[in-house]
Design a protein around this motif. Structure first.
Motif, PDB file in Angstrom:
ATOM      1  N   PHE A 261       0.842  -1.204   0.000  1.00 20.59           N
ATOM      2  CA  PHE A 261       0.000   0.000   0.000  1.00 20.59           C
ATOM      3  C   PHE A 261       0.873   1.248   0.000  1.00 20.59           C
ATOM      4  CE2 PHE A 261      -2.746   3.165   2.134  1.00 20.59           C
ATOM      5  CZ  PHE A 261      -3.782   3.175   1.220  1.00 20.59           C
ATOM      6  N   ASN A 262       1.953   1.231   0.792  1.00 18.18           N
ATOM      7  CA  ASN A 262       2.870   2.364   0.813  1.00 18.18           C
ATOM      8  C   ASN A 262       3.535   2.567  -0.537  1.00 18.18           C
ATOM      9  OD1 ASN A 262       2.825   3.893   3.117  1.00 18.18           O
ATOM     10  ND2 ASN A 262       4.191   2.550   4.243  1.00 18.18           N
ATOM     11  N   ASN A 263       3.841   1.477  -1.241  1.00 17.87           N
ATOM     12  CA  ASN A 263       4.416   1.600  -2.580  1.00 17.87           C
ATOM     13  C   ASN A 263       3.469   2.364  -3.510  1.00 17.87           C
ATOM     14  OD1 ASN A 263       6.682   0.182  -1.812  1.00 17.87           O
ATOM     15  ND2 ASN A 263       6.010  -1.749  -2.710  1.00 17.87           N
ATOM     16  N   ILE A 264       2.203   2.040  -3.441  1.00 17.21           N
ATOM     17  CA  ILE A 264       1.207   2.723  -4.278  1.00 17.21           C
ATOM     18  C   ILE A 264       1.115   4.197  -3.892  1.00 17.21           C
ATOM     19  CG2 ILE A 264      -1.249   2.848  -4.855  1.00 17.21           C
ATOM     20  CD1 ILE A 264      -1.284  -0.246  -4.435  1.00 17.21           C
ATOM     21  N   LEU A 265       1.107   4.481  -2.588  1.00 17.85           N
ATOM     22  CA  LEU A 265       1.046   5.874  -2.136  1.00 17.85           C
ATOM     23  C   LEU A 265       2.269   6.664  -2.597  1.00 17.85           C
ATOM     24  CD1 LEU A 265      -0.327   5.616   1.514  1.00 17.85           C
ATOM     25  CD2 LEU A 265      -1.526   6.394  -0.537  1.00 17.85           C
ATOM     26  N   THR A 266       3.422   6.015  -2.625  1.00 18.25           N
ATOM     27  CA  THR A 266       4.639   6.684  -3.075  1.00 18.25           C
ATOM     28  C   THR A 266       4.523   7.095  -4.537  1.00 18.25           C
ATOM     29  OG1 THR A 266       5.981   5.480  -1.473  1.00 18.25           O
ATOM     30  CG2 THR A 266       7.145   6.426  -3.355  1.00 18.25           C
ATOM     31  N   VAL A 267       3.987   6.212  -5.365  1.00 19.85           N
ATOM     32  CA  VAL A 267       3.811   6.525  -6.785  1.00 19.85           C
ATOM     33  C   VAL A 267       2.820   7.673  -6.955  1.00 19.85           C
ATOM     34  CG1 VAL A 267       2.955   5.632  -8.982  1.00 19.85           C
ATOM     35  CG2 VAL A 267       4.434   4.210  -7.555  1.00 19.85           C
ATOM     36  N   VAL A 268       1.702   7.617  -6.256  1.00 23.27           N
ATOM     37  CA  VAL A 268       0.697   8.678  -6.351  1.00 23.27           C
ATOM     38  C   VAL A 268       1.287  10.006  -5.872  1.00 23.27           C
ATOM     39  CG1 VAL A 268      -1.536   9.486  -5.474  1.00 23.27           C
ATOM     40  CG2 VAL A 268      -1.254   7.102  -6.165  1.00 23.27           C
ATOM     41  N   GLN A 269       2.027   9.968  -4.758  1.00 22.59           N
ATOM     42  CA  GLN A 269       2.640  11.190  -4.235  1.00 22.59           C
ATOM     43  C   GLN A 269       3.642  11.770  -5.233  1.00 22.59           C
ATOM     44  OE1 GLN A 269       1.956  12.753  -1.219  1.00 22.59           O
ATOM     45  NE2 GLN A 269       3.238  14.394  -1.955  1.00 22.59           N
ATOM     46  N   GLY A 270       4.440  10.921  -5.851  1.00 22.00           N
ATOM     47  CA  GLY A 270       5.413  11.392  -6.833  1.00 22.00           C
ATOM     48  C   GLY A 270       4.765  12.055  -8.029  1.00 22.00           C
ATOM     49  N   HIS A 271       3.730  11.426  -8.559  1.00 17.71           N
ATOM     50  CA  HIS A 271       3.024  12.009  -9.706  1.00 17.71           C
ATOM     51  C   HIS A 271       2.308  13.303  -9.311  1.00 17.71           C
ATOM     52  CE1 HIS A 271       3.820   8.173 -11.632  1.00 17.71           C
ATOM     53  NE2 HIS A 271       3.517   8.759 -12.779  1.00 17.71           N
ATOM     54  N   THR A 272       1.782  13.336  -8.096  1.00 19.52           N
ATOM     55  CA  THR A 272       1.115  14.548  -7.614  1.00 19.52           C
ATOM     56  C   THR A 272       2.110  15.704  -7.545  1.00 19.52           C
ATOM     57  OG1 THR A 272      -0.469  13.241  -6.342  1.00 19.52           O
ATOM     58  CG2 THR A 272      -0.213  15.531  -5.692  1.00 19.52           C
ATOM     59  N   CYS A 273       3.304  15.427  -7.013  1.00 20.21           N
ATOM     60  CA  CYS A 273       4.332  16.481  -6.922  1.00 20.21           C
ATOM     61  C   CYS A 273       4.748  16.961  -8.305  1.00 20.21           C
ATOM     62  CB  CYS A 273       5.547  15.958  -6.157  1.00 20.21           C
ATOM     63  SG  CYS A 273       5.259  15.790  -4.394  1.00 20.21           S
ATOM     64  N   LEU A 274       4.897  16.035  -9.239  1.00 20.95           N
ATOM     65  CA  LEU A 274       5.269  16.428 -10.595  1.00 20.95           C
ATOM     66  C   LEU A 274       4.199  17.312 -11.230  1.00 20.95           C
ATOM     67  CD1 LEU A 274       6.784  13.107 -11.982  1.00 20.95           C
ATOM     68  CD2 LEU A 274       8.000  15.233 -11.460  1.00 20.95           C
ATOM     69  N   LEU A 275       2.946  16.940 -11.046  1.00 19.80           N
ATOM     70  CA  LEU A 275       1.858  17.747 -11.610  1.00 19.80           C
ATOM     71  C   LEU A 275       1.777  19.119 -10.962  1.00 19.80           C
ATOM     72  CD1 LEU A 275      -0.907  15.013 -11.929  1.00 19.80           C
ATOM     73  CD2 LEU A 275       0.189  16.248 -13.811  1.00 19.80           C
ATOM     74  N   MET A 276       1.997  19.172  -9.646  1.00 16.00           N
ATOM     75  CA  MET A 276       1.929  20.455  -8.940  1.00 16.00           C
ATOM     76  C   MET A 276       3.059  21.385  -9.381  1.00 16.00           C
ATOM     77  SD  MET A 276       0.693  19.302  -5.134  1.00 16.00           S
ATOM     78  CE  MET A 276       1.087  20.872  -4.418  1.00 16.00           C
ATOM     79  N   ALA A 277       4.169  20.830  -9.816  1.00 16.18           N
ATOM     80  CA  ALA A 277       5.297  21.647 -10.266  1.00 16.18           C
ATOM     81  C   ALA A 277       5.062  22.227 -11.663  1.00 16.18           C
ATOM     82  CB  ALA A 277       6.573  20.814 -10.252  1.00 16.18           C
ATOM     83  N   SER A 278       4.030  21.736 -12.337  1.00 19.02           N
ATOM     84  CA  SER A 278       3.748  22.197 -13.690  1.00 19.02           C
ATOM     85  C   SER A 278       3.301  23.650 -13.673  1.00 19.02           C
ATOM     86  CB  SER A 278       2.654  21.332 -14.322  1.00 19.02           C
ATOM     87  OG  SER A 278       2.250  21.868 -15.555  1.00 19.02           O
TER      88      SER A 278
END
Length: 75
Positions: free
Chosen positions: A13-30
């Motif tokens: 579950f933490n692995n999935i959260l890490t992926v979601v968090q990473g993509h969220t950060c990338l999108l927020m940096a846009s």
């Protein structure tokens, strides 16, 4: 055995959260996203951080370790 299963599920579950968090950060940096577009991403990010923080009600409980003989008997 149940503890190992629970730990494995929590890890996955933490692995999935890490992926979601990473993509969220990338999108927020846009630079292309408007403030309104970033608000849901901020909520997602806060939600993930909240889920990863230890529960304050049980944070003071220290895990106990068993001696090797006890662990060997139950495995």
């Amino acid at each position: 055995m149940v503890g190992q299963l629970a730990a494995g599920i929590a890890h996955e579950f933490n692995n999935i959260l890490t992926v979601v968090q990473g993509h969220t950060c990338l999108l927020m940096a846009s630079e292309e996203l408007s403030k309104e577009g970033k608000e849901p991403l901020e909520r997602i990010s806060v939600g993930i951080r909240t889920r990863r923080e230890p529960d304050t009600a049980t944070a003071h409980i220290q895990p106990q370790t068993d001696d090797a003989d006890t662990v060997a008997r139950f495995e």
